[in-house]
Design a protein around this motif. Structure first.
Motif, PDB file in Angstrom:
ATOM      1  N   LEU A 141       0.859  -1.181   0.000  1.00 47.11           N
ATOM      2  CA  LEU A 141       0.000   0.000   0.000  1.00 47.11           C
ATOM      3  C   LEU A 141       0.893   1.227   0.000  1.00 47.11           C
ATOM      4  O   LEU A 141       1.770   1.360   0.853  1.00 47.11           O
ATOM      5  N   PHE A 142       0.680   2.130  -0.959  1.00 52.41           N
ATOM      6  CA  PHE A 142       1.457   3.369  -0.996  1.00 52.41           C
ATOM      7  C   PHE A 142       0.596   4.507  -0.483  1.00 52.41           C
ATOM      8  O   PHE A 142      -0.514   4.731  -0.973  1.00 52.41           O
ATOM      9  N   HIS A 143       1.130   5.244   0.508  1.00 56.00           N
ATOM     10  CA  HIS A 143       0.407   6.393   1.072  1.00 56.00           C
ATOM     11  C   HIS A 143       1.117   7.691   0.744  1.00 56.00           C
ATOM     12  O   HIS A 143       2.332   7.821   0.934  1.00 56.00           O
ATOM     13  N   SER A 144       0.343   8.649   0.272  1.00 56.09           N
ATOM     14  CA  SER A 144       0.779  10.038   0.238  1.00 56.09           C
ATOM     15  C   SER A 144      -0.449  10.919   0.306  1.00 56.09           C
ATOM     16  O   SER A 144      -1.456  10.651  -0.353  1.00 56.09           O
ATOM     17  N   ASP A 145      -0.374  11.961   1.101  1.00 56.78           N
ATOM     18  CA  ASP A 145      -1.413  12.970   1.068  1.00 56.78           C
ATOM     19  C   ASP A 145      -1.323  13.743  -0.249  1.00 56.78           C
ATOM     20  O   ASP A 145      -0.331  13.664  -0.980  1.00 56.78           O
ATOM     21  N   LEU A 151       4.004   3.680  -9.905  1.00 56.91           N
ATOM     22  CA  LEU A 151       3.648   2.848  -8.761  1.00 56.91           C
ATOM     23  C   LEU A 151       3.053   1.516  -9.211  1.00 56.91           C
ATOM     24  O   LEU A 151       3.354   0.464  -8.639  1.00 56.91           O
ATOM     25  N   VAL A 152       2.225   1.560 -10.240  1.00 58.69           N
ATOM     26  CA  VAL A 152       1.656   0.321 -10.768  1.00 58.69           C
ATOM     27  C   VAL A 152       2.761  -0.561 -11.335  1.00 58.69           C
ATOM     28  O   VAL A 152       2.807  -1.780 -11.098  1.00 58.69           O
ATOM     29  N   GLU A 153       3.685   0.042 -12.077  1.00 57.44           N
ATOM     30  CA  GLU A 153       4.790  -0.733 -12.659  1.00 57.44           C
ATOM     31  C   GLU A 153       5.666  -1.353 -11.572  1.00 57.44           C
ATOM     32  O   GLU A 153       6.194  -2.463 -11.741  1.00 57.44           O
ATOM     33  N   LEU A 154       5.838  -0.653 -10.454  1.00 58.82           N
ATOM     34  CA  LEU A 154       6.679  -1.161  -9.372  1.00 58.82           C
ATOM     35  C   LEU A 154       6.009  -2.286  -8.588  1.00 58.82           C
ATOM     36  O   LEU A 154       6.662  -2.963  -7.805  1.00 58.82           O
ATOM     37  N   ILE A 158      -3.358   2.359  -3.374  1.00 58.29           N
ATOM     38  CA  ILE A 158      -2.920   3.686  -2.965  1.00 58.29           C
ATOM     39  C   ILE A 158      -3.873   4.218  -1.908  1.00 58.29           C
ATOM     40  O   ILE A 158      -5.040   3.874  -1.864  1.00 58.29           O
ATOM     41  N   ASN A 159      -3.336   5.090  -1.053  1.00 57.24           N
ATOM     42  CA  ASN A 159      -4.066   5.656   0.071  1.00 57.24           C
ATOM     43  C   ASN A 159      -3.607   7.103   0.244  1.00 57.24           C
ATOM     44  O   ASN A 159      -2.432   7.395   0.034  1.00 57.24           O
TER      45      ASN A 159
END
Length: 351
Positions: free
Chosen positions: A243-247, A257-260, A265-266
């Motif tokens: 899960l990748f988080h960024s405001d 991000l999808v390729e990695l 996402i959040n």
């Protein structure tokens, strides 16, 4: 399905028996939030384990215990973490410990906290096993100075300095990010070995209007270290979901991000990112974890408004590849129980 099965199904792009529910990506104690006697069992599908403190953490927390939280510092836990990194947001002219660095050697030798050692593993494993025994998914997030790579780098160096470094001293940025990545590796692998189902990679690279740095600079300095971290985690635990988080808004790096191999996402704040546009672009390849609430919806809206927001997200995004969760922290400003309960009940009943 139990909560763990729902979360894993959603993060794999599938459609569970109902849409799973979370409260962000950190430990959340519903019992402490609810009034005495309020039923809280079964309202969440995932819980995040608390990363065990080191002896140094414990000593600092004991010193902070008698003091009320400071609005500039945040919670006692945050103040403790800042002290470990020698980061002082309460002193605007001396907050960033590497702001006055004049050589690459100072970057290379700055003392980092010690990653959690094997003695903490037993506690981590026990927490994960307890959540699995309850039918809940177990999540983990890493100890860091606000974010694994970019955010920690600018807090240490100072944002303006780091931005200049990216242009004038790229070797300094590479050295600092490499050290942060090594620190993240050690802690992330401990969580993976403890058996967590979901690992949150947390790095606030977005602002309300877009990335804080150019996508080119993000790819130059941060993509490869993240790729190496993800590869190490996949090697250790292939079934781990990420899960990748960024405001803020970070649409410009979603393809990366999808390729990695990021699964979700959040928080997908609807005041900064359009959840429906993301859904139309990526379909179920990228799960959305969040989507509920503008900045003050949960704190200042009515239960009816919150119920309507949950219904809108479900109607427009569909039941696949979705984890319903508030988009903002529940204590800034404080969310009253009636509103939090409205979210939890609506998500469970409508999902």
């Amino acid at each position: 399905m139990n909560g763990r099965e729902r979360i894993l199904t959603a993060l794999d792009g599938g459609t569970p028996d109902r849409v799973p529910v979370a409260l962000g990506f950190r430990p959340a104690d519903l019992t402490a939030m609810a009034p005495p006697g309020a039923p809280v069992e079964g309202l969440l599908d995932v819980q995040f384990v608390a990363y065990p403190p080191t002896p140094a953490d414990e000593a600092l927390r004991a010193r902070a215990l008698p003091h009320s939280p400071d609005t500039r510092l945040g919670t006692r836990e945050q103040a403790t973490n800042y002290a470990l990194w020698d980061y002082h947001p309460e002193h605007p002219r001396a907050r960033n410990p590497l702001a006055l660095a004049t050589s690459l050697d100072e970057i290379a030798t700055f003392p980092f906290p010690t990653p959690s050692a094997p003695p903490q593993m037993a506690q981590l494993c026990a927490e994960v096993d307890a959540l699995h025994a309850q039918g809940l998914a177990a999540g983990g997030s890493l100890p860091h100075l606000g974010g694994e790579l970019f955010e920690s780098a600018w807090r240490l160096r100072g944002l303006e300095n780091l931005l200049l470094d990216m242009i004038e001293r790229p070797d300094w940025v590479d050295a600092l990010v490499a050290r942060l990545a090594t620190f993240a590796h050690a802690n992330a692998l401990a969580l993976a070995r403890a058996g967590v189902d979901v690992l949150a990679l947390d790095d606030d690279v977005g602002s309300p209007s877009g990335l804080l740095i150019s996508p080119e600079h993000w790819r130059r300095y941060f993509r490869e270290p993240m790729a190496e971290l993800i590869a190490a985690l996949r090697h250790e635990r292939p079934e781990l979901r990420l899960l990748f988080h960024s405001d803020g808004a970070y649409d410009e790096i979603l393809d990366d991000l999808v390729e990695l191999g990021v699964n979700a996402i959040n928080p997908v704040q609807p005041d900064h990112m359009d959840p429906l546009r993301i859904r139309r672009r990526y379909g179920s390849r990228l799960a959305l974890w969040g989507t509920v609430g503008y900045q003050t919806t949960l704190a200042l809206g009515s239960p009816a408004e919150i119920h309507a927001e949950v219904a809108h997200r479900l109607e427009t995004l569909g039941p696949a590849a979705l984890v319903l969760s508030p988009c903002y922290d529940l204590h800034e400003p404080p969310v009253p129980w009636r509103n939090l309960e409205a979210f939890l009940r609506a998500a469970r009943e409508l999902g």
